[in-house]
Design a protein around this motif. Structure first.
Motif, mmCIF file in Angstrom:
data_model
loop_
_atom_site.group_PDB
_atom_site.id
_atom_site.type_symbol
_atom_site.label_atom_id
_atom_site.label_comp_id
_atom_site.label_asym_id
_atom_site.label_seq_id
_atom_site.Cartn_x
_atom_site.Cartn_y
_atom_site.Cartn_z
ATOM 1 N N SER A 164 0.842 -1.241 0.232
ATOM 2 C CA SER A 164 -0.278 -0.147 0.140
ATOM 3 C C SER A 164 0.843 1.328 0.057
ATOM 4 N N VAL A 165 0.542 2.228 -0.757
ATOM 5 C CA VAL A 165 1.543 3.395 -1.124
ATOM 6 C C VAL A 165 0.344 4.446 -1.071
ATOM 7 N N THR A 166 1.000 5.810 -0.506
ATOM 8 C CA THR A 166 0.330 7.068 -0.672
ATOM 9 C C THR A 166 0.943 7.757 -1.694
ATOM 10 N N LEU A 167 0.104 8.167 -2.884
ATOM 11 C CA LEU A 167 0.583 9.236 -3.685
ATOM 12 C C LEU A 167 -0.056 10.461 -3.718
ATOM 13 N N PRO A 168 0.705 11.523 -3.894
ATOM 14 C CA PRO A 168 0.254 12.681 -4.207
ATOM 15 C C PRO A 168 -0.718 12.862 -5.292
ATOM 16 N N ASP A 169 -1.726 13.530 -5.106
ATOM 17 C CA ASP A 169 -2.761 13.720 -6.221
ATOM 18 C C ASP A 169 -2.018 14.445 -7.537
ATOM 19 N N THR A 170 -1.122 15.370 -6.978
ATOM 20 C CA THR A 170 -0.373 16.189 -8.168
ATOM 21 C C THR A 170 0.709 15.440 -8.786
ATOM 22 N N LEU A 171 0.897 13.995 -8.612
ATOM 23 C CA LEU A 171 1.580 13.250 -9.284
ATOM 24 C C LEU A 171 0.844 12.922 -10.475
ATOM 25 N N GLY A 172 -0.435 12.684 -10.541
ATOM 26 C CA GLY A 172 -1.193 12.457 -11.591
ATOM 27 C C GLY A 172 -1.208 10.785 -11.870
ATOM 28 N N ALA A 173 -0.558 10.047 -11.149
ATOM 29 C CA ALA A 173 -0.628 8.580 -11.302
ATOM 30 C C ALA A 173 -1.916 7.817 -11.643
ATOM 31 N N VAL A 174 -1.848 6.826 -12.764
ATOM 32 C CA VAL A 174 -3.048 6.194 -12.981
ATOM 33 C C VAL A 174 -2.676 4.709 -12.760
ATOM 34 N N ALA A 175 -3.721 4.075 -12.624
ATOM 35 C CA ALA A 175 -3.440 2.342 -12.404
ATOM 36 C C ALA A 175 -3.009 1.893 -13.836
ATOM 37 N N GLY A 176 -1.979 1.066 -13.547
ATOM 38 C CA GLY A 176 -1.164 0.380 -14.802
ATOM 39 C C GLY A 176 0.177 -0.090 -14.342
ATOM 40 N N PRO A 177 1.068 -0.345 -15.416
ATOM 41 C CA PRO A 177 2.273 -0.821 -15.219
ATOM 42 C C PRO A 177 3.100 0.189 -14.314
ATOM 43 N N ALA A 178 3.821 -0.728 -13.391
ATOM 44 C CA ALA A 178 4.700 0.089 -12.345
ATOM 45 C C ALA A 178 5.750 -1.017 -11.988
ATOM 46 N N ASN A 179 6.603 -0.100 -11.268
ATOM 47 C CA ASN A 179 7.862 -1.191 -10.780
ATOM 48 C C ASN A 179 8.269 -0.328 -9.391
ATOM 49 N N LEU A 180 8.744 -1.272 -8.683
ATOM 50 C CA LEU A 180 9.529 -0.865 -7.424
ATOM 51 C C LEU A 180 10.894 -1.248 -7.435
ATOM 52 N N MET A 181 11.880 -0.382 -7.040
ATOM 53 C CA MET A 181 13.069 -0.428 -6.883
ATOM 54 C C MET A 181 13.925 0.311 -5.713
ATOM 55 N N ALA A 182 14.626 -0.616 -5.159
ATOM 56 C CA ALA A 182 15.496 0.089 -4.035
ATOM 57 C C ALA A 182 16.849 -0.536 -4.265
ATOM 58 N N HIS A 183 17.690 0.477 -3.751
ATOM 59 C CA HIS A 183 19.269 0.217 -4.011
ATOM 60 C C HIS A 183 19.995 0.841 -2.736
ATOM 61 N N TYR A 184 21.043 0.451 -2.813
ATOM 62 C CA TYR A 184 22.276 0.981 -1.691
ATOM 63 C C TYR A 184 23.611 0.487 -2.384
ATOM 64 N N HIS A 185 24.377 1.963 -2.266
ATOM 65 C CA HIS A 185 25.965 1.680 -2.534
ATOM 66 C C HIS A 185 26.707 2.749 -1.494
ATOM 67 N N ASP A 186 27.862 2.218 -1.243
ATOM 68 C CA ASP A 186 28.769 3.166 -0.353
ATOM 69 C C ASP A 186 29.041 4.508 -1.509
ATOM 70 N N GLU A 187 29.739 5.254 -0.473
ATOM 71 C CA GLU A 187 30.085 6.577 -1.156
ATOM 72 C C GLU A 187 30.976 6.510 -2.344
ATOM 73 N N LYS A 188 31.678 5.551 -2.449
ATOM 74 C CA LYS A 188 32.407 5.186 -3.664
ATOM 75 C C LYS A 188 31.781 4.531 -4.780
ATOM 76 N N LEU A 189 30.580 4.101 -4.675
ATOM 77 C CA LEU A 189 29.610 3.606 -5.523
ATOM 78 C C LEU A 189 29.679 2.070 -5.764
ATOM 79 N N TRP A 190 30.606 1.488 -4.649
ATOM 80 C CA TRP A 190 30.925 0.144 -4.797
ATOM 81 C C TRP A 190 29.520 -0.464 -3.572
ATOM 82 N N LYS A 191 30.057 -1.768 -3.353
ATOM 83 C CA LYS A 191 28.970 -2.537 -2.406
ATOM 84 C C LYS A 191 27.393 -2.494 -2.853
ATOM 85 N N LEU A 192 27.152 -2.627 -4.249
ATOM 86 C CA LEU A 192 25.794 -2.281 -4.578
ATOM 87 C C LEU A 192 25.009 -3.502 -4.079
ATOM 88 N N ASN A 193 23.869 -3.188 -3.640
ATOM 89 C CA ASN A 193 22.785 -4.067 -3.420
ATOM 90 C C ASN A 193 21.525 -3.404 -3.911
#
Length: 94
Positions: A44-73
């Motif tokens: 479940s997510v809260t989306l601002p009305d001003t975003l104008g999102a509509v139902a349809g295809p979507a994706n969820l992405m999360a990532h982390y890396h250190d300050e040197k852009l290494w250790k990517l997860n």
């Protein structure tokens, strides 16, 4: 079924949900992934009305890396954005 996705998402404080607006352009918002339901593959997510999102295809992405852009997860999950009674739900695809 979505246990692995939930375990990965629990490693991150936030994720980015990308969906489409009425004109078909991508829109993105940061969401809290720790409430991802491992049984249903939904978040479940809260989306601002001003975003104008509509139902349809979507994706969820999360990532982390250190300050040197290494250790990517990272994790990316394809799915759909669905609206239910003024509430938005990201639903993972099979």
């Amino acid at each position: 079924m979505w246990d692995d996705a939930a375990k990965w998402l629990n490693k991150f404080d936030e994720a980015v949900l990308t969906a489409l607006d009425k004109a078909g352009y991508p829109v993105s918002v940061r969401v809290h992934p720790r409430n991802y339901d491992a049984t249903t593959g939904t978040l479940s997510v809260t989306l601002p009305d001003t975003l104008g999102a509509v139902a349809g295809p979507a994706n969820l992405m999360a990532h982390y890396h250190d300050e040197k852009l290494w250790k990517l997860n990272a994790i990316g999950i394809k799915g759909r954005l669905e609206g239910h009674d003024n509430t938005w739900v990201f639903k993972s695809a099979h």
